[in-house]
Scaffold this active site. Structure first.
Site, mmCIF file in Angstrom:
data_model
loop_
_atom_site.group_PDB
_atom_site.id
_atom_site.type_symbol
_atom_site.label_atom_id
_atom_site.label_comp_id
_atom_site.label_asym_id
_atom_site.label_seq_id
_atom_site.Cartn_x
_atom_site.Cartn_y
_atom_site.Cartn_z
ATOM 1 N N TRP A 66 0.859 -1.186 0.000
ATOM 2 C CA TRP A 66 0.000 0.000 0.000
ATOM 3 C C TRP A 66 0.895 1.236 0.000
ATOM 4 O O TRP A 66 1.765 1.361 0.875
ATOM 5 C CB TRP A 66 -0.882 -0.041 1.250
ATOM 6 C CG TRP A 66 -1.889 1.046 1.370
ATOM 7 C CD1 TRP A 66 -2.661 1.579 0.375
ATOM 8 C CD2 TRP A 66 -2.263 1.734 2.578
ATOM 9 N NE1 TRP A 66 -3.492 2.543 0.876
ATOM 10 C CE2 TRP A 66 -3.265 2.675 2.230
ATOM 11 C CE3 TRP A 66 -1.855 1.655 3.904
ATOM 12 C CZ2 TRP A 66 -3.863 3.513 3.158
ATOM 13 C CZ3 TRP A 66 -2.440 2.482 4.833
ATOM 14 C CH2 TRP A 66 -3.431 3.395 4.463
ATOM 15 N N ASP A 122 -0.577 -5.968 9.396
ATOM 16 C CA ASP A 122 -1.617 -5.019 9.009
ATOM 17 C C ASP A 122 -2.872 -5.817 8.663
ATOM 18 O O ASP A 122 -2.897 -6.572 7.691
ATOM 19 C CB ASP A 122 -1.143 -4.186 7.815
ATOM 20 C CG ASP A 122 -2.053 -3.001 7.543
ATOM 21 O OD1 ASP A 122 -3.060 -2.850 8.251
ATOM 22 O OD2 ASP A 122 -1.751 -2.219 6.616
ATOM 23 N N LYS A 130 -13.468 -0.980 6.399
ATOM 24 C CA LYS A 130 -14.098 -1.817 5.383
ATOM 25 C C LYS A 130 -15.177 -2.710 5.981
ATOM 26 O O LYS A 130 -16.313 -2.727 5.515
ATOM 27 C CB LYS A 130 -13.049 -2.679 4.680
ATOM 28 C CG LYS A 130 -12.378 -2.014 3.491
ATOM 29 C CD LYS A 130 -11.457 -0.900 3.887
ATOM 30 C CE LYS A 130 -10.737 -0.297 2.685
ATOM 31 N NZ LYS A 130 -9.813 0.776 3.082
#
Length: 399
Positions: A132, A212, A247
């Site tokens: 990312w 993560d 999310k």
């Protein structure tokens, strides 16, 4: 005298710039596969019903708007830790793990970065290549030396052997960032066998894992997605985990997340948490309350939690269906084999394998917007327009 005369303009964030270009595009057939949010069949990012019901309860029951403390909402921290580590986690029972609430998963990563710099001086952090993009800048801004290990090769395939080989040569004691599931941006995930191999290298090199965990529930399921995190927590005395509620709870703008620390014993955890509270004080003082209160309401109520689990499962299944549907839509164009990896990848994102030139053509000729690397947000697709996208992909690949 001008204090600001030497300040120069920096380029805008590429994804935010893509959002703006999409907004200005007048083509009614435009497709937004850039910004990383879940969308429903109507192209909207919905608020889960469980969230709306929890918010209504908060409106009715909330008594105060006072600060919630350096570690955030205690109920949120407890319930989220159970969600990540398991309700029967030995670490939680032994008070060896605790959560510090943060403004989103990004805030958790920044808190982790500052913690490493302040409390573990000299440690470098190693990121997958690719990863990312915010990982890169965030840890650099935290003052850490950033390195990379191979993950996906030039052939757009997961290269576990290269990854293991690189990890084997990392400096002892350094930090390695791992994606728990739904790897962003590639969508390629490690298998259980791969994770066990990585764990052995982590042990041998005495590395500190920072996992993560931004997409719990979007891969194989809520419990299944936590498998690697719980494996590492059971096998290692120390571990850092960043968790995001953006999310899976749809709380994108509420900025709700946590840094979960696993320590060797309860006393050491108290020491670490004192440092985290001090660091957080200089970053955001205390975290925002609303999103955490919503999550705590949902996870603490059987009815709301059951509704949320059903909604999350529907989102997961929809994304998986879109992946398969796109590959099937490419069959008439003779491209299903070339893009078969899209159905194998997991989570919201896909490294499509499209070149920067092909991505540019998709945008300019067909109003299909995705990141220049070829990363597409599969969760932004509309099942009724898969043939349209397949046709556009075929045109830029064949012509």
């Amino acid at each position: 005298m001008s204090h600001f005369a030497q300040i120069v303009r920096v380029p805008g964030d590429p994804i935010l710039s893509l959002m703006e270009a999409y907004r200005l595009d007048s083509n009614p057939a435009r497709l937004d596969l850039g910004v990383g949010v879940y969308k429903d069949a109507q192209g909207l990012t919905p608020i889960p019903r469980a969230v709306k019901l929890a918010e209504q309860r908060l409106i009715d029951l909330e008594q105060t708007k006072t600060y919630i403390g350096g570690h955030g909402d205690a109920a949120f921290g407890t319930l989220l830790s159970q969600l990540v580590l398991g309700a029967d986690s030995a670490l939680l029972a032994e008070q060896r793990a605790g959560a510090t609430q943060t403004p989103g998963g990004t805030g958790a990563l920044r808190l982790a970065g500052d913690f490493i710099r302040h409390c573990l001086p000299g440690r470098g952090i190693w990121l997958s290549d690719p990863t990312w993009p915010i990982h890169e800048t965030l840890f650099a801004e935290a003052g850490l030396k950033v390195g990379h290990y191979p993950y996906v090769g030039a052939d757009n395939r997961l290269d576990v052997e290269a990854m293991i080989a690189a990890l084997t040569h990392l400096p002892k004691g350094d930090v390695v960032l791992l994606h728990a599931c739904c790897h962003n941006p590639t969508g390629f995930d490690l298998t259980p066998r791969d994770w066990k191999r990585v764990l052995e290298v982590v042990k041998a090199r005495e590395l500190l894992p920072l996992i993560d965990f931004a997409y719990q529930g979007f891969d194989d399921g809520l419990e299944e997605d936590a498998w690697a995190v719980r494996l590492f927590a059971a096998e290692l005395p120390e571990l850092l985990i960043t968790s995001s509620c953006s999310k899976n709870f749809g709380l994108y703008r509420e900025r709700t997340g946590a840094l979960i620390v696993c320590a060797g014993d309860a006393e050491k955890l108290v020491d670490i948490r004192s440092q985290l509270a001090s660091i957080a004080r200089n970053l955001w003082s205390t975290p925002p309350a609303h999103g955490a209160a919503v999550v705590a309401q949902i996870l603490g109520d059987d009815e709301l939690k059951g509704l949320w689990l059903d909604e999350l499962e529907s989102m997961r299944l929809r994304v998986a269906s879109l992946r398969r549907g796109l590959v099937e839509a490419l069959v008439p164009h003779g491209l299903s084999e070339r893009f078969a990896h899209i159905a194998v990848q997991r989570g919201m994102f896909s490294y499509t394998g499209l070149s920067a030139i092909q991505v540019q053509r998709l945008r300019e000729e067909f109003s299909v917007y995705m990141v220049g690397s070829g990363r597409a947000n599969v969760a932004g697709l509309d099942a009724s327009r898969l043939d349209q996208l397949a046709d556009a992909i075929a045109r830029v690949c064949v012509n």
